[in-house]
Design a protein around this motif. Structure first.
Motif, PDB file in Angstrom:
ATOM      1  N   ALA A  97       0.861  -1.177   0.000  1.00  0.00           N
ATOM      2  CA  ALA A  97       0.000   0.000   0.000  1.00  0.00           C
ATOM      3  C   ALA A  97       0.894   1.224   0.000  1.00  0.00           C
ATOM      4  O   ALA A  97       2.094   1.131   0.211  1.00  0.00           O
ATOM      5  CB  ALA A  97      -0.889   0.003   1.232  1.00  0.00           C
ATOM      6  N   GLY A  98       0.285   2.379  -0.238  1.00  0.00           N
ATOM      7  CA  GLY A  98       1.051   3.620  -0.141  1.00  0.00           C
ATOM      8  C   GLY A  98       1.164   4.356  -1.458  1.00  0.00           C
ATOM      9  O   GLY A  98       1.373   5.566  -1.479  1.00  0.00           O
ATOM     10  N   GLU A  99       1.090   3.647  -2.549  1.00  0.00           N
ATOM     11  CA  GLU A  99       1.077   4.315  -3.847  1.00  0.00           C
ATOM     12  C   GLU A  99      -0.351   4.412  -4.381  1.00  0.00           C
ATOM     13  O   GLU A  99      -0.721   5.358  -5.072  1.00  0.00           O
ATOM     14  CB  GLU A  99       1.921   3.547  -4.865  1.00  0.00           C
ATOM     15  CG  GLU A  99       3.394   3.528  -4.530  1.00  0.00           C
ATOM     16  CD  GLU A  99       4.194   2.768  -5.577  1.00  0.00           C
ATOM     17  OE1 GLU A  99       4.762   3.401  -6.463  1.00  0.00           O
ATOM     18  OE2 GLU A  99       4.244   1.509  -5.484  1.00  0.00           O
ATOM     19  N   GLY A 100      -1.149   3.377  -4.055  1.00  0.00           N
ATOM     20  CA  GLY A 100      -2.478   3.253  -4.638  1.00  0.00           C
ATOM     21  C   GLY A 100      -3.382   4.443  -4.388  1.00  0.00           C
ATOM     22  O   GLY A 100      -4.161   4.841  -5.259  1.00  0.00           O
ATOM     23  N   SER A 101      -3.271   5.044  -3.218  1.00  0.00           N
ATOM     24  CA  SER A 101      -4.183   6.130  -2.867  1.00  0.00           C
ATOM     25  C   SER A 101      -3.988   7.347  -3.760  1.00  0.00           C
ATOM     26  O   SER A 101      -4.911   8.127  -3.981  1.00  0.00           O
ATOM     27  CB  SER A 101      -3.970   6.529  -1.403  1.00  0.00           C
ATOM     28  OG  SER A 101      -2.640   6.988  -1.227  1.00  0.00           O
ATOM     29  N   LEU A 102      -2.765   7.524  -4.273  1.00  0.00           N
ATOM     30  CA  LEU A 102      -2.459   8.701  -5.096  1.00  0.00           C
ATOM     31  C   LEU A 102      -3.114   8.611  -6.475  1.00  0.00           C
ATOM     32  O   LEU A 102      -3.526   9.636  -7.048  1.00  0.00           O
ATOM     33  CB  LEU A 102      -0.938   8.834  -5.232  1.00  0.00           C
ATOM     34  CG  LEU A 102      -0.366   9.884  -6.194  1.00  0.00           C
ATOM     35  CD1 LEU A 102       0.934  10.459  -5.621  1.00  0.00           C
ATOM     36  CD2 LEU A 102      -0.074   9.277  -7.581  1.00  0.00           C
ATOM     37  N   ILE A 103      -3.177   7.407  -6.990  1.00  0.00           N
ATOM     38  CA  ILE A 103      -3.454   7.241  -8.424  1.00  0.00           C
ATOM     39  C   ILE A 103      -4.884   7.615  -8.831  1.00  0.00           C
ATOM     40  O   ILE A 103      -5.088   8.270  -9.861  1.00  0.00           O
ATOM     41  CB  ILE A 103      -3.041   5.810  -8.850  1.00  0.00           C
ATOM     42  CG1 ILE A 103      -1.499   5.695  -8.717  1.00  0.00           C
ATOM     43  CG2 ILE A 103      -3.515   5.471 -10.256  1.00  0.00           C
ATOM     44  CD1 ILE A 103      -0.949   4.283  -8.788  1.00  0.00           C
ATOM     45  N   PRO A 104      -5.906   7.241  -8.049  1.00  0.00           N
ATOM     46  CA  PRO A 104      -7.262   7.609  -8.484  1.00  0.00           C
ATOM     47  C   PRO A 104      -7.599   9.095  -8.312  1.00  0.00           C
ATOM     48  O   PRO A 104      -8.660   9.534  -8.797  1.00  0.00           O
ATOM     49  CB  PRO A 104      -8.178   6.761  -7.572  1.00  0.00           C
ATOM     50  CG  PRO A 104      -7.292   5.683  -7.025  1.00  0.00           C
ATOM     51  CD  PRO A 104      -5.939   6.322  -6.912  1.00  0.00           C
ATOM     52  N   VAL A 105      -6.759   9.854  -7.647  1.00  0.00           N
ATOM     53  CA  VAL A 105      -7.146  11.223  -7.287  1.00  0.00           C
ATOM     54  C   VAL A 105      -7.504  12.054  -8.511  1.00  0.00           C
ATOM     55  O   VAL A 105      -8.594  12.652  -8.581  1.00  0.00           O
ATOM     56  CB  VAL A 105      -6.030  11.915  -6.462  1.00  0.00           C
ATOM     57  CG1 VAL A 105      -6.375  13.382  -6.212  1.00  0.00           C
ATOM     58  CG2 VAL A 105      -5.829  11.182  -5.127  1.00  0.00           C
TER      59      VAL A 105
END
Lengths: 761, 761
Positions: free
Chosen positions: A717-725
């Motif tokens: 985890a940790g990269e995934g949250s950035l991508i859909p923004v």
């Protein structure tokens, strides 16, 4: 029985183990280190985007009192002056040609930083400006000036040997991949949409600038204290550059103040080591924050996607033509392109796919790894286009996505790693939390997006766990603590397996002379891979405890468990110090456990396999000031499928950071070049999100089905949250205003112009 | 097949791996280390041998500009202020009573050393002098003043729990042990001889004085960089004193400039750590060479031996009554007495034995471990008396010894460790080399002596060996490099097993946070025990190499061998980097091997068992100046049974040092006390051997039957060469002059007086 016990430490919001040293300012970073006789270095950088370097005269600088050495590229005859993970195309100091504004051309080491900085002014460089290419269009135009004319040498890493430059062009690497018959599928689709999206070059903006401190000893061994995310990769690069065995190079990583990919592979270390060699002294090179803009950035991209759907919403085909701008030197850019593009279809079942991506050289700051590793650029395009498709099909965007999501256990592509999470849960949670099905305020719009990302493969991590005579524990691993909390997480994992409090566990900083191999602290891999190695090493210690106690107590090992720092049997308990005293016949000695994780590369297509899939969804609620075009994200929900949240507190912090960093390139950030000149390469001019840009309601949630391949079912985890923004915000804006924007960032001007254009339509 | 290969690296006189850094002055010792904000400490010491400390006023010192803290014993309310391995009888700073001249009474930490030193003058101490005991006779006299009045607490080490003070006396520990019926055997012997011998208090005189640098962090963790021979023991002592788990205390040992036992167990570390805690800063305490005389010394002794022999030369019984002066604090003195006395019968077969030894407190510098650990004192007595016996029986001294030597494989005592060497070979070589059976010059006398010494038991060592991706090797072990060459030897062992050059192996310095447990670097144990652990760890790596290569090549592992950095089979070879690439699927990852040596305590009597026996013989040829009494050792031969000389060059250097150090207490050295005042406690006043005191012919030879329990049949060496020196020289002097001296050192005055006494007889 211990294996069935409920988790005690893992899953708890344990405070970070390095909290006190950080808040008291005592945590040591590279720039806090001082060695006797240490010299300080400064870099002279090219003022031109592209120029022949006819002559560099360092004589006056070298003669200045206090200057120990002044070097130019021509001086580096005693080492291989080129480095780079993909291709060895980047000189330590420019040789003959400078290829971007800010490229290091000469360097000075002096008794203090001021003397070094002043000596830079005494260096005379004779430049002959050359025509430059600053954009993808310029670089790909027929007859464009070439950033590189010769063929670059293969990079330092054998597993990147598939990367190929295209000589005579600015194409640094091309990645093509297809499955099924995309052209035919699109031809037969009920709805085909195509559009082109742009993603800007942006800065990592780590709080700690790049820094390195290098010292050679008389035996020809080199120690480098470096702010690097992968000490073992830096070791390989330096070993090859200086012709020294790996074991003679020691990379030590103290605390690191943020990486986000900017500190992967060698950056300042080669120059610092070269200066140390030239001066015969330890040399510290501490770059300024502004110099980060001249070191590495995110690869900007132009992505054209075509999607074909059946009338019922089923995705039948996707083609993607992506051009990534990797700047003047390849760094790991070609791999970003290859790895990212392979998953251009996101988390969706797409039978027919044709992908074609190029990494393109331009005369700008080199582009490398950056949180998301090529996927944000593609998700921006695909997730935007899916909302257009939903609109055209009269479908709810969440439903349309849900219909096409890959199922748990389904292979991403034939033979590739099966999907190891339930993305429908993430998407569902995100939609529910944002109130998707409820009627919202008229001046608010809502949007969603989802993403899927591979981690690096093959992926090797090793760990050693030591159980001391008093029952306290040491973890030796080389995952870098860069603020994400890996030391805390690794300590929790060891504490869980060995049934001790976290406070009894110490995780030491990475040091290649001491802590075992770890491939890289990036790619969201540390908890999963390094964590698994630590778990295995701790389990190895546990088995040794069981063996000693079983023999001593005369019971089978299977009847034993660990609890509260003791081996527990029906008949009684032996505290660890007692077990160790039995083992060693005295109050000394320790148990050493070993863990090795090396899942190997699967049979899947080139670069496409991954030890785990990172999956997340995001939902945004936005408002817009129609007068100014200013978009405000009022609420944002991020949901990541993490398998198991080893430390929810740290995970939440990391994902909040990911969302805010994503808001940066969504709304604010762009490195603006004008004729090869970077206009905003300073902290003052480059606008990142501030505290008041953070959505008033920001929730980071997690799906935990313990289905990850990491410890206790965790996964990255940790990269995934950035991508859909970006797509979630843009989709929300489109649903609110009817305006579909294709270029990031969504600046007020851009939005205002689009709103006006809509009005005039 | 690899296990049968001839040795390639082991047995070679490889230059020491730390040679270059040492000769260039770049090797770092504790006093070379600097931490930001570091304070410097100085110690105020008692001018009295025994005094009540009524009041220590540090106020004026504390108020002096630049002083950060001034502490007395009364201030140490926030830790356990007592330490000591045998008994916790030694305060960090004197509490209520000072028990020897030079005992630390107060300490100052200041911004620099000069300020700290000057501040000492501002401390007011109100002493009330007390009657002191400076000699064994005074201490053991009825009604003698007591050095300690309360009962000291048990020490920090569970395996020393058998030690018992005798309250109400100055006897700090008494060790009695018997086998057979000594009294009856002596009564029935044909010849009984009895005499009393004295051994002086002497200084270790290590080139590097004691030093420590301590730093606490905000989390309550402590790091100490210390010149210590056993970081793990220091860790235990500090953990208990400050109530901190072992894992929160880190002891790092950079290079160490000579130990000889003086740097075993805590010395300056407790005070340094206390000052660091009190100041909230890193504190470095670097003692002067003169302060070593006030820190620890060899236990002086008075040894009365009775030997009974049959007419044919067979030893039938030995009794030994030994009193050791352990000074004001026990340190490890009681263990020296216990351990040494158990082997008071030397390398000889003696059926009837009665031993009675006491460790006695006096008001002098504490006595602790010193090369030989109690054995030189006893060998001085026994080996002298055996020559008298040979004379009385008309036997050749070499023959008489040979007749009584324990045989290879014979148990030292029933149930104890069997003799693992052939002492007759050592003795024979020594005699032959000195030309024992040849007629020598009339003005020369020759003498021999032999010795046997146990090593510490139980004895635990652990090691980790890492094989890097390019085939270079790292050794992680906690044996301290103190000049004896252990890093080189450990590198050779790993290089041998893994078939790489020594230059491809790096051994890192001990750091309890990182390098695995090792009990102590003393007792001649490192090559045997730590070396064996390194060998096992390297063999563990070798097995992993075989496993990967066997699977890859499709051949059984037993058909594989290692050669030149590769796994070799009949079909071909795989270089280590290839094997690792196969194992990990990429050019990264490493093999980690683990070795644990923990032979445990045998069933033998208390403290008497040993993992191996150290054995050596010495032969001296001396001349004497009858006018002055000056004895000159013209030739000396030392022969040690080392099983296998892993590095003959280093071994020779170590044994030459041992002989010369032995010549010190034989001819020159003695700490001279007068009413509790040390008269010669400075480098100027204390005379050690100089270059021109070294015998013109000095040979150190080795017996190698590969019968040791260490790697490749090696076993301990380095102490043995020292022990026979005194009796061999005294026996030579007796054979030359007819004079038998019983007190060391054999100063000109003493010899001259004895010669004069002989002349007048």
């Amino acid at each position: 029985m211990s294996r069935r016990a409920p988790l005690r430490v893992v899953g708890q919001p344990v405070p970070r183990v390095d909290a006190v040293e950080k808040v008291t300012g005592r945590a040591r970073y590279v720039t806090d280190l001082v060695l006797p006789g240490m010299a300080h270095a400064k870099i002279l950088r090219s003022p031109y985007a592209h120029a022949r370097v006819r002559r560099v005269d360092t004589a006056r600088a070298g003669a200045r009192p206090g200057v120990i050495a002044a070097l130019s590229g021509a001086d580096l005859t005693w080492c291989d002056p080129y480095f780079g993970p993909a291709f060895r195309d980047r000189p330590v100091l420019a040789i003959d040609v400078a290829r971007y504004e800010g490229e290091p051309v000469a360097a000075v080491a002096a008794v203090d930083e001021l003397t070094a900085a002043e000596a830079l002014d005494l260096i005379d460089v004779d430049y002959e400006p050359l025509p430059a290419v600053s954009t993808l269009e310029e670089a790909l135009a027929p007859g464009a000036p070439l950033v590189h004319t010769g063929e670059p040498l293969a990079g330092h890493f054998a597993d990147l040997a598939t990367l190929r430059p295209q000589p005579g062009t600015n194409v640094c690497h091309r990645f093509q991949w297809a499955r099924g018959e995309a052209a035919a599928a699109l031809a037969g689709a009920d709805l085909v949409l195509e559009d082109t999206f742009r993603f800007p070059p942006v800065q990592h903006y780590a709080m700690e600038p790049h820094a390195a401190l290098a010292a050679w000893d008389e035996t020809g061994a080199l120690t480098v204290w470096a702010g690097t995310q992968n000490p073992y990769s830096v070791r390989v690069e330096l070993a090859k550059m200086f012709g020294v065995p790996l074991g003679r190079i020691r990379i030590v990583v103290p605390h690191l103040g943020g990486g986000f990919g900017s500190k992967t592979y060698a950056k300042l270390e080669p120059l610092t080591a070269a200066l140390a060699r030239a001066t015969g002294r330890p040399v510290r090179l501490a770059a300024s924050a502004a110099e980060a803009f001249q070191t590495v950035r995110r690869c900007s991209a132009r992505v054209s996607v075509r999607v074909g759907l059946r009338r019922d919403g089923t995705l039948v085909g996707v083609t993607c033509d992506a051009d990534y701008d990797v700047g003047a030197y390849a760094d790991i850019g070609p791999r970003v392109v290859q790895k990212g593009t392979y998953t251009a279809t996101g988390p969706y079942r797409v039978p027919h796919v044709a992908l074609d991506a190029r990494a393109v050289y331009t005369n700008t700051t080199p582009g490398g790894a950056f949180r998301g590793f090529g996927v944000p650029q593609l998700a921006w395009a695909l997730e935007s286009l899916l909302d257009v498709a939903a609109d055209r099909l009269g479908r709810d965007p969440v439903d349309l996505r849900r219909q096409n999501l890959l199922a748990h256990g389904e292979e991403f592509a034939p033979g590739d790693t099966p999907i190891d999470g339930k993305l429908e849960e993430s998407l569902g949670h995100a939609a529910q939390a944002i109130g998707w099905t409820q009627t919202g305020a008229a001046d608010r719009g809502r949007g969603v997006a989802a993403m899927l990302k591979a981690s690096v493969a093959p992926s090797v991590s090793e760990a050693i766990v030591r159980l001391h005579a008093d029952g306290s524990v040491a973890v030796l691993a080389s995952a870098v603590e860069m603020g994400q909390g890996t030391r805390t997480v690794l300590a929790q994992i060891a504490a869980e397996v060995l049934a001790v409090p976290v406070a009894r566990v110490t995780a030491v900083p990475p040091d290649t002379a001491i802590t075992p191999y770890d491939q890289t602290t990036s790619s969201s891999r540390s908890t999963t891979m390094t964590g698994r190695a630590v778990q295995m090493a701790a389990e190895d210690v546990r088995e040794q405890l069981f063996r000693v106690a079983a023999e001593h107590l005369g019971v089978p090992a299977r009847e034993l468990a660990l609890a509260d720092g003791a081996v527990v049997a029906a008949a009684g308990r032996l505290a660890y110090p007692e077990v160790l005293a039995i083992r060693f016949g005295m109050s000394g000695g320790e148990l050493i456990g070993r863990g090795v994780v090396a899942p190997g590369r699967t049979a899947a297509p080139l670069g496409g396999s991954t030890p785990f899939w990172e999956m997340a969804a995001g939902a945004a609620e936005v408002s817009v000031d129609e007068e100014t075009g200013a978009v405000r994200v009022e609420r944002y929900v991020s949901v990541a499928d993490v398998g198991r949240a080893v430390n929810p507190l740290l995970l939440e912090g990391q994902d909040e950071g990911g969302v805010v960093q994503g808001l940066g390139h969504t709304l604010l950030e762009e490195m603006v070049y004008e004729e090869g000149h970077l206009l905003n390469g300073t902290l003052l001019a480059y606008r990142v999100p501030r505290a008041d840009d953070v959505p008033r309601a920001l929730e980071c949630r997690f799906v935990e089905n313990a289905d990850g391949s990491g410890p206790f079912g965790a996964k990255g985890a940790g990269e995934g949250s950035l991508i859909p923004v970006s797509p979630a915000v843009a989709n929300a804006l489109a649903r609110l205003t009817g305006v579909r924007l294709r270029d990031l960032p969504l600046t007020p001007e851009r939005v205002w112009r689009a709103l006006r254009a809509r009005g005039s339509r």
